[in-house]
Motif scaffolding. Structure first.
Motif, PDB file in Angstrom:
ATOM      1  N   ALA A 187      43.587 -13.482  -8.782  1.00 59.21           N
ATOM      2  CA  ALA A 187      42.503 -12.839  -9.512  1.00 59.21           C
ATOM      3  C   ALA A 187      42.309 -11.399  -9.034  1.00 59.21           C
ATOM      4  O   ALA A 187      41.206 -10.978  -8.757  1.00 59.21           O
ATOM      5  CB  ALA A 187      41.221 -13.657  -9.347  1.00 59.21           C
ATOM      6  N   GLY A 188      43.420 -10.681  -8.930  1.00 65.00           N
ATOM      7  CA  GLY A 188      43.328  -9.270  -8.551  1.00 65.00           C
ATOM      8  C   GLY A 188      43.627  -9.032  -7.089  1.00 65.00           C
ATOM      9  O   GLY A 188      43.161  -8.057  -6.512  1.00 65.00           O
ATOM     10  N   SER A 246      32.075  -4.148  -8.170  1.00 65.06           N
ATOM     11  CA  SER A 246      32.029  -2.877  -8.886  1.00 65.06           C
ATOM     12  C   SER A 246      32.174  -3.145 -10.371  1.00 65.06           C
ATOM     13  O   SER A 246      32.165  -4.298 -10.807  1.00 65.06           O
ATOM     14  CB  SER A 246      33.174  -1.973  -8.429  1.00 65.06           C
ATOM     15  N   PHE A 247      32.319  -2.065 -11.144  1.00 65.25           N
ATOM     16  CA  PHE A 247      32.502  -2.232 -12.583  1.00 65.25           C
ATOM     17  C   PHE A 247      33.778  -3.004 -12.896  1.00 65.25           C
ATOM     18  O   PHE A 247      33.912  -3.569 -13.971  1.00 65.25           O
ATOM     19  CB  PHE A 247      32.554  -0.862 -13.273  1.00 65.25           C
ATOM     20  N   ALA A 248      34.744  -3.007 -11.967  1.00 68.13           N
ATOM     21  CA  ALA A 248      36.047  -3.596 -12.254  1.00 68.13           C
ATOM     22  C   ALA A 248      36.284  -4.918 -11.542  1.00 68.13           C
ATOM     23  O   ALA A 248      37.229  -5.617 -11.859  1.00 68.13           O
ATOM     24  CB  ALA A 248      37.158  -2.614 -11.884  1.00 68.13           C
ATOM     25  N   SER A 299      39.064  -9.500 -10.690  1.00 68.70           N
ATOM     26  CA  SER A 299      38.992  -8.333 -11.565  1.00 68.70           C
ATOM     27  C   SER A 299      38.419  -8.757 -12.909  1.00 68.70           C
ATOM     28  O   SER A 299      38.458  -9.935 -13.265  1.00 68.70           O
ATOM     29  CB  SER A 299      40.390  -7.739 -11.733  1.00 68.70           C
ATOM     30  N   ASP A 300      37.903  -7.801 -13.659  1.00 71.87           N
ATOM     31  CA  ASP A 300      37.240  -8.115 -14.933  1.00 71.87           C
ATOM     32  C   ASP A 300      38.123  -8.945 -15.853  1.00 71.87           C
ATOM     33  O   ASP A 300      37.672  -9.922 -16.438  1.00 71.87           O
ATOM     34  CB  ASP A 300      36.862  -6.805 -15.645  1.00 71.87           C
ATOM     35  N   ALA A 301      39.395  -8.539 -15.974  1.00 62.61           N
ATOM     36  CA  ALA A 301      40.280  -9.211 -16.921  1.00 62.61           C
ATOM     37  C   ALA A 301      40.636 -10.623 -16.462  1.00 62.61           C
ATOM     38  O   ALA A 301      41.115 -11.421 -17.260  1.00 62.61           O
ATOM     39  CB  ALA A 301      41.547  -8.391 -17.125  1.00 62.61           C
ATOM     40  N   MET A 302      40.429 -10.946 -15.173  1.00 64.36           N
ATOM     41  CA  MET A 302      40.762 -12.287 -14.682  1.00 64.36           C
ATOM     42  C   MET A 302      39.556 -13.220 -14.632  1.00 64.36           C
ATOM     43  O   MET A 302      39.689 -14.389 -14.296  1.00 64.36           O
ATOM     44  CB  MET A 302      41.406 -12.202 -13.288  1.00 64.36           C
ATOM     45  N   ARG A 303      38.378 -12.692 -14.970  1.00 66.76           N
ATOM     46  CA  ARG A 303      37.185 -13.542 -14.942  1.00 66.76           C
ATOM     47  C   ARG A 303      37.318 -14.726 -15.907  1.00 66.76           C
ATOM     48  O   ARG A 303      37.106 -15.868 -15.539  1.00 66.76           O
ATOM     49  CB  ARG A 303      35.963 -12.721 -15.343  1.00 66.76           C
ATOM     50  N   LEU A 304      37.698 -14.404 -17.138  1.00 66.87           N
ATOM     51  CA  LEU A 304      37.804 -15.446 -18.161  1.00 66.87           C
ATOM     52  C   LEU A 304      38.930 -16.435 -17.836  1.00 66.87           C
ATOM     53  O   LEU A 304      38.703 -17.653 -17.852  1.00 66.87           O
ATOM     54  CB  LEU A 304      37.985 -14.805 -19.539  1.00 66.87           C
TER      55      LEU A 304
END
Lengths: 540, 257
Positions: B122-123, B202-204, B166-171
């Motif tokens: 996840a990042g 953070s935002f990301a 990271s944001d894209a790995m949340r889902l």
């Protein structure tokens, strides 16, 4: 005219460049030299940009290092297209100034070397909200489709610690397919893979067994390192520089420190230079051993995988024994190194790497006579020399396609100019050529380590303390995957104003789809492994 | 023609004796800083000040180290430090999640001895990925302990998560967790997955896996060495006791278990 040509040829390159500029660009593009002729700045109006960049890349054979975008303090935007060639040639910064964000910049993706500009433009469009005119494909790059429209995180007004509400994914969203053939379908792989792999997504367009093309999608691991580094002290940003890509931590930490050293004018003592070279090569050796393990594993050659994995783990243990960390964290710092390598550890490293190099040679020898293994690699995942040049590929991947470019040779740093070595390169550009380059480089790294370990100069391991100045600098390092460029602007108080990283995986993932076209489905893991790229490094 | 069978046999067995016997080979673990009893407050303050992630705290009689927050900058060890934190060479670091009471109760006897593991990046910076990958090399060979990787979360007992999410790995992380059949456990490896590490929130990035899904076991380290991850998995099946997440000035420095 002939006389003039000859005179121009004999002059040193900065003079020659100035002469060429006078002939072609005077009155249209401004030019200025900085840092004793090491940097040439060309101030360029937006409409001249494509012609200027074509002249630099096609006529003068300069190579694009990076595109640096900065929001200027006085307002307006500064774009710097940075080009390099070798140590006798100045860096060229082609500068374009914009007064507002809405001003369009002509896209350079249509030039002969256009693909090397392509991803830089997409990144700038996503993160800064710049507009590139004539680019075939913008948007949904770093920030995926669930990121809100019109929010650009790298703009100065954006607070890095805010929470951004993501949009719900559109249920009607369909993957962007290209192939139209009877029975064609798209097969998604990722972002979660079946083994211990990094997150990325590949859409394979296939008609059954044969895959026509691959549409990769990255930046699942975007952690906004450049943004969260802004306004932080140097020692904090060093942590980020080392940790955004753990498997090449030393190379990126080194590049960051070199940028700081250039800005602050810090001299690195000879002992630190020699040891930095040793550690950089140790990291390269371990990285390449890991890639070789991956390639053997992708072809399901179990014993070879085990042999390569043993070498990799032995190198990790050796690194830990020498410097207290398996991935060389916390070692490099601005001015030198944070810990010395005592003589017994030097001897340990020299002896152990000699043994490991011999084991690698033996493994390579056995692989060369394993026809079932070679069948899986030969003529698989070919990247041609022309494509490698136009896409600006770097490192072992480019060198396997006949582009023998290496920052250690072209722009020597640390102690690399104190030794002679030949950059290994191959012509075929297939999986086997890449494997050979990885093997040769690994052996060479071991030899370079021994060379420097046997004659480490005495003396301190760290130069003067950092006294920050408001300035910017670019540093280039040959990371295990290829050329990396770290550009840093410091404030007077020693905080980071802006930090831009161009990792090698960013360049090389861009060229990945070239190798993943028209292949048999079962070759996909092999092509992937033969590139040996890191998503953490690319995504930042 | 290369004779791989002979090559394999000649190499012999290299697998560690862990968990039956302690592994003492050099370099298997980077070790970690340990709480120290110090005489002067200045010494303690220097250590606290040098730590960028507030892993070192001042305590009665010295300093304590919260291992969950250590990112291995090694600044408490190097750089002309006169006082250094004691170094402990252990690797059994896994402990219960941040909600300790709940996870300790849940961990008891949910599984037999075998586990199927789904790894999810996840990042992570890829050092954690690399260390987790080493679990399959001949030195650690996790298969001998009944631990296997599975390609799909639907067959998985354990979700092994690394990275600050990271944001894209949340889902994908949430979906993978929801797809797993109960009983299921989440093991977060590395400082990033525990509290966000150097990336923080953070935002990301979300600042750790526990912001998205419940975490049962955490394995501190940056990155945790393969044996520490192995300890985490053995903790899930109840074959090893958890370690202490914080070492205090009075605690003894651990030797390899």
């Amino acid at each position: 005219m002939v006389m003039l040509e000859r005179r121009v040829e004999q002059a040193s390159f900065p003079e020659r460049l100035a002469e060429l500029w006078r002939r072609k660009w005077k009155g249209r593009v401004g030019a200025a030299f900085e840092r004793d002729g090491q940097i040439c700045r060309l101030q360029c109006p937006t409409k001249e940009l494509p012609e200027l960049c074509q002249w630099l890349t096609c006529d003068l054979r300069f190579v694009l290092a990076t595109l640096i975008v900065e929001e200027e303090r006085a307002g307006g935007w500064l774009l710097q297209y940075v080009f390099y060639k070798d140590s006798d040639t100045p860096w060229i910064y082609a500068e374009v100034r914009l007064s507002t964000l809405s001003q369009v910049i002509p896209s350079l993706s249509g030039l002969p070397d256009g693909p090397s500009f392509d991803w830089h433009e997409r990144e700038a469009e996503d993160l800064f909200g710049l507009t590139f005119e004539g680019h075939p494909r913008l948007g949904e790059f770093v920030l995926h489709e669930d990121w809100p429209e019109g929010v650009n995180p790298m703009q100065r007004g954006f607070d890095a610690h805010q929470h951004v509400e993501l949009r719900h994914p559109d249920p009607r969203w369909k993957p962007p397919t290209v192939v139209e053939a009877p029975g064609a379908f798209a097969m998604p792989i990722g972002p979660i893979f079946s083994d211990f792999a990094e997150s990325a997504h590949f859409l394979l367009e296939t008609v059954g067994e044969d895959v026509i093309r691959t549409i990769p999608r990255f930046f699942y691991k975007y952690r906004g390192v450049e943004k969260i580094g802004e306004g932080q002290m140097l020692d904090r940003v060093l942590l980020l520089a080392e940790r955004f890509s753990g498997t090449s931590a030393f190379a990126h930490g080194l590049a960051f420190c070199q940028a700081v050293e250039t800005i602050c004018g810090i001299e690195v003592p000879p002992r630190a230079c020699a040891l930095r070279t040793v550690f950089a090569e140790l990291e390269r050796l371990r990285h390449h051993a890991a890639v070789i393990t991956g390639i053997c594993n992708s072809t399901a050659l179990a014993v070879a995988t085990a042999q390569a994995a043993l070498i990799e783990e032995d190198l990790l243990r050796l690194t830990c024994e020498a410097v207290q960390h398996r991935y060389l964290f916390g070692l490099v710092k601005p001015g030198g190194l944070s810990c010395d390598l005592p003589e017994d550890k030097c001897n340990l490293l020299a002896e152990s790497t000699a043994i490991i190099a011999a084991r690698l040679r033996a493994l390579h020898q056995m692989l060369r006579y394993s026809s079932s293994f070679l069948d899986r690699l030969e003529e698989v995942g070919i990247v041609s020399t022309e494509k490698a040049v136009s896409y600006g590929l770097v490192g072992p991947i480019a060198r396997a396609s006949g582009v023998s470019r290496d920052i250690r040779k072209l722009l020597p740093y640390a102690a690399y100019n104190a030794t002679h070595f030949v950059v290994p390169s191959e012509q075929e550009g297939d999986g086997y050529a890449r494997l050979r380059v990885f093997f040769h480089e690994a052996e060479q790294s071991a030899a370079l380590m021994r060379h420097f370990l046997l004659s480490v100069p005495e003396g301190p391991i760290c130069g003067a303390a950092v006294s920050a100045r408001a300035d910017a600098a670019l540093a280039a390092v040959e990371a295990p995957q290829g050329a990396t460029f770290h550009w840093l602007r410091l404030n007077e108080d020693g905080t980071v104003a802006r930090y831009h990283i161009t990792p090698p995986s960013f360049a090389n993932w861009h060229g990945f789809h070239l190798a993943a076209e028209n292949f048999a489905f079962q070759d996909f893991p092999i092509i992937l492994a033969s590139f040996g790229l890191s998503n953490a490094e690319c995504d930042r | 023609m290369a004779n791989w069978v002979l090559k394999g046999l000649r190499t012999g067995i290299r697998t560690t004796g862990y968990p039956s016997r302690p592994e003492r080979a050099a370099g298997v673990s980077p070790g970690r800083p340990h709480g120290a009893s110090l005489n002067s407050i200045e010494q303690a303050d220097t250590l606290v000040e040098r730590c960028p992630t507030r892993a070192i705290e001042r305590q009665e009689g010295g300093v304590a180290v919260d291992h969950r927050r250590c990112v291995y900058c090694l600044r408490c060890q190097r750089d002309g430090m006169e006082t250094v934190a004691p170094w402990d060479a252990s690797y059994e670091w896994a402990t219960e999640g941040l909600d300790e009471a709940a996870s300790a109760k849940k961990l008891q006897r949910a599984f037999g001895r075998s586990l199927h593991i789904r790894f999810l990046d996840a990042g992570a910076c890829s050092a954690c990925v690399s260390e987790a990958r080493q679990l399959n090399n001949p030195y650690y060979n996790m298969h001998r302990l009944g631990l296997f990787t599975t390609p799909t979360p639907r067959n998985a007992d354990v979700l092994l998560v690394s990275g600050p999410v990271s944001d894209a790995m949340r889902l994908p992380l949430r979906k993978a967790y929801e797809a797993m059949p109960a009983p299921k456990r989440v093991v977060a490896i590395g400082a990033c997955a525990i509290f966000g590490g150097v990336f923080g929130s953070s935002f990301a990035a979300s600042g750790g896996a526990s912001q998205i899904i419940p975490v049962d076991v955490i394995v501190p380290g940056c990155p945790p060495p393969p044996l520490a991850i192995l300890h985490g998995l053995l903790l899930v099946v109840g074959r090893k006791p958890p370690a202490q997440p914080v070492s205090r000035p009075s605690d003894q420095v651990m030797e390899p278990a």
